[in-house]
Design a protein around this motif. Structure first.
Motif: not given
Length: 260
Positions: A112-113, A244-250, A252-256
């Protein structure tokens, strides 16, 4: 003599073409250009399948465990990414998505932003979802027709229509004395909204604002009515900001998940 004959022949051809054009004009007099095939119908049908209501159980003092309406959102990828206004869900990490066909899916917050009021969730529905595509909000013009989709009052897939009333609508800080909205109900972090007269009511925040092609040009975020019944202005976050927020979220490394 030959030159004169050629001139007569050319003049005859010109007269013939003019007669053809006049005849065509008379035969089509009064006809109006055909509307785009389907109008907004196909756009709304697709958007209804992609629009969701976000709910959470047992919040807000609701002790009976029944879902509580929160707001609207829409699917942006067939594999389950869903976007909504960040103020709709706050910091809640897990929500339920209710689709127009009545199916329900669980979704987890992936990013989220809050500075631009955008939150992204990922659903696990076990099926491919209908997703909406984005248009360039920099190309949006005041006066163009739009449809706003959402789940006001829990009615998923509701469409309201209007026009873009203004673009790049500037809203200053809440305490800015020069801000025409200072002291009013409207609050939001975005400084350049799309303004529309399409109706935005309770539960509609987070819904997509669509152009005539059914593409997302904005996301509903705020409403100002000054307490006047039946009146109100709706404001949408431009699609370029949301994308832009969606692309940044995609990216970003996601927690495993923690191994058991």
């Amino acid at each position: 003599m030959r030159t004169q004959q050629l001139l007569y022949a050319a003049a005859g051809v010109v007269v013939f073409i003019m007669l053809l054009l006049v005849g065509w004009g008379l035969s089509h007099r009064g006809e109006r250009p055909a509307p785009a095939r389907g109008g907004f119908v196909s756009a709304v049908e697709r958007a209804q399948a992609a629009t969701v209501m976000l709910t959470v159980s047992g919040s807000g003092g609701n002790n009976d465990g029944a879902p509580m309406q929160m707001g609207s959102g829409f699917v942006v990828s067939a594999d389950g990414l869903v976007v909504t206004a960040a103020h709709v869900t706050g910091a809640i990490p897990v929500v339920n998505l209710v689709f127009a066909d009545g199916t329900v899916a669980r979704a987890e917050l992936v990013g989220a932003d809050e500075s631009v009021d955008v939150a992204v969730f990922r659903a696990t529905p076990g099926r491919q979802l209908t997703a909406l595509s984005f248009a360039d909000s920099n190309q949006v013009k005041a006066g163009q027709p739009v449809v706003l989709m959402g789940a006001p009052y829990g009615l998923v897939g509701t469409a309201t229509s209007g026009i873009v009333s203004a673009v790049n609508r500037q809203i200053g800080a809440p305490m800015d004395e020069d801000d025409p909205f200072a002291g009013a109900a409207l609050r939001g972090p975005v400084k350049a909204y799309l303004q529309t007269d399409a109706a935005l009511t309770a539960g509609g925040s987070g819904g997509p604002l669509l152009n005539a092609a059914g593409q997302v040009i904005g996301m509903a975020s705020a409403r100002e009515s000054r307490g006047e019944p039946g009146a109100g202005l709706a404001f949408a976050i431009p699609s370029n900001v949301v994308r832009d927020v969606i692309e940044r979220v995609k990216a970003a490394p996601q927690p495993q998940p923690t191994p058991r």
